[in-house]
Design a protein around this motif. Structure first.
Motif, PDB file in Angstrom:
ATOM      1  N   GLY A   1     -12.958   2.123   0.337  1.00  0.00           N
ATOM      2  CA  GLY A   1     -11.698   2.533  -0.258  1.00  0.00           C
ATOM      3  C   GLY A   1     -10.637   2.895   0.751  1.00  0.00           C
ATOM      4  N   ALA A   2     -10.764   2.415   1.985  1.00  0.00           N
ATOM      5  CA  ALA A   2      -9.826   2.772   3.048  1.00  0.00           C
ATOM      6  C   ALA A   2      -8.433   2.234   2.758  1.00  0.00           C
ATOM      7  N   MET A   3      -7.446   2.915   3.320  1.00  0.00           N
ATOM      8  CA  MET A   3      -6.058   2.467   3.240  1.00  0.00           C
ATOM      9  C   MET A   3      -5.723   1.668   4.496  1.00  0.00           C
ATOM     10  N   ILE A   4      -5.281   0.429   4.298  1.00  0.00           N
ATOM     11  CA  ILE A   4      -4.915  -0.448   5.401  1.00  0.00           C
ATOM     12  C   ILE A   4      -3.406  -0.374   5.605  1.00  0.00           C
ATOM     13  N   GLY A   5      -2.995  -0.063   6.814  1.00  0.00           N
ATOM     14  CA  GLY A   5      -1.582  -0.081   7.165  1.00  0.00           C
ATOM     15  C   GLY A   5      -1.231  -1.399   7.815  1.00  0.00           C
TER      16      GLY A   5
END
Length: 344
Positions: free
Chosen positions: A12-16
């Motif tokens: 569920g990581a947030m990718i920038g």
């Protein structure tokens, strides 16, 4: 004892997505949205920076803006991983404006021009970085097994290890339109090796060492700068250990590859080195009768080291996810390759 620090990618990581080199022209903006939708299916969130949507004069934005956005995004508490849209030409303009002293232990992944930033981060800070797929190439409905390993590699815990194998086939020509898969893999993969004195390998070739590398076209320009101090990196972060370089060529003819490798040698980049690996290349055009295999043979003789080439790395997909700073064991036998990386 190594002092390399390894980020860990969580579910569920947030990718920038920011563009420290090139952004996306308007005609391919849909690719970015497709990649965001595809990653959402796997549970990832995506945040786009402003630089992603612009491209002019061979860059996404002026160097100061690119650096400011990268620094802000990599330091943001709600961003877990940075993947630029793709490479480009002029990342080196902003490499001296990165806030290395404030970089958190967070993955940055990419290739091509992005390898300038990846190598600089690892050399300056000891934080591992990931040479692997870029953002737009994650937009397909299906992803080949080699490319798809990026998630498993980046999710490996500190102290753990991860194994990757050479692909079964690679891309000969970029398709005009992407189908379910972004890459049309049609050509059989074959890893090869050259030993010093022109000796033919008998049986398997085994190499081990700390991985460093990237696109030779651009990382060579770090030589002699504070962002390419390989000797200091060895002394501070991997004392007593050997390096295992991986390099790939985007556009250089064979004589330019040769000049670049000689410069690296003279700069001491290949000191305490166990071997060098080269990715498949769309370039490597011979000059007169000087072939790329001649370049590899000359290097093997001069360094007294084995050379492995045509590995899954760089501008001829698919590619392995190779971690700058990780300890790797590489084995090549009968054209097949295995890379085991230890996050120690």
């Amino acid at each position: 004892m190594s002092s390399i620090r390894y980020p860990v990618l969580k579910e569920g990581a947030m990718i920038g997505v920011t563009a420290p080199s090139s952004g996306a022209e308007e005609r391919i903006h849909p690719w970015l949205e497709e990649a965001r939708e595809r990653l959402a299916i796997s549970g990832f969130g995506v945040q786009f920076g402003e630089t992603v949507w612009t491209q002019n004069k061979a860059k996404s934005a002026p160097a100061a803006k690119r650096a400011e956005e990268f620094n802000a995004m990599v330091q943001a508490a709600d961003v877990d991983l940075i993947i630029p849209p793709w490479g480009g030409e002029l990342l080196i303009e902003m490499v001296d404006q990165v806030d290395y002293d404030r970089l958190p232990c967070k993955w940055v992944m990419g290739y091509s021009d992005l390898s300038v930033l990846l190598l600089a981060i690892t050399l300056k800070t000891g934080i591992a970085t990931a040479h692997g797929t870029n953002f737009v190439d994650l937009r397909g409905e299906v992803t080949d097994e080699t490319t798809a390993m990026w998630q498993a590699v980046l999710s490996t815990e500190t102290g753990g290890a991860i194994v990757q194998h050479s692909s079964s086939s690679y891309l000969k020509e970029w398709p005009k339109e992407a189908g379910k898969a972004v890459f049309n893999l049609t050509e059989p993969t074959m890893w090869s090796a050259i030993l010093p004195d022109g000796l033919e390998p008998r049986g398997s070739i085994r190499l081990q060492g700390r991985l460093l590398g990237g696109c030779i076209d651009v990382i060579r320009h770090l030589i002699g700068t504070p962002y390419g101090d390989v000797a200091a990196f060895r002394e501070v972060h991997i004392p007593g250990e050997k390096l295992l370089w991986y390099l790939e060529n985007c556009e250089l003819v064979t004589t330019d590859v040769r000049r670049s490798l000689v410069q690296m040698k003279l700069a001491g980049w290949f000191e305490r080195c166990s071997g060098i690996m080269f990715g498949r290349s769309p370039a490597n055009r011979p000059v007169e009768n000087y072939m790329i295999e001649d370049v590899y043979a000359d290097l093997a003789d001069e360094l007294g080291l084995p050379i492995i080439y045509d590995i899954d790395c760089g501008h001829v997909p698919p590619q392995l996810t190779l971690i700058n700073g990780a300890f790797a064991e590489v084995e090549v036998e009968a054209g097949r390759g295995t890379v085991k990386q230890y996050f120690t």
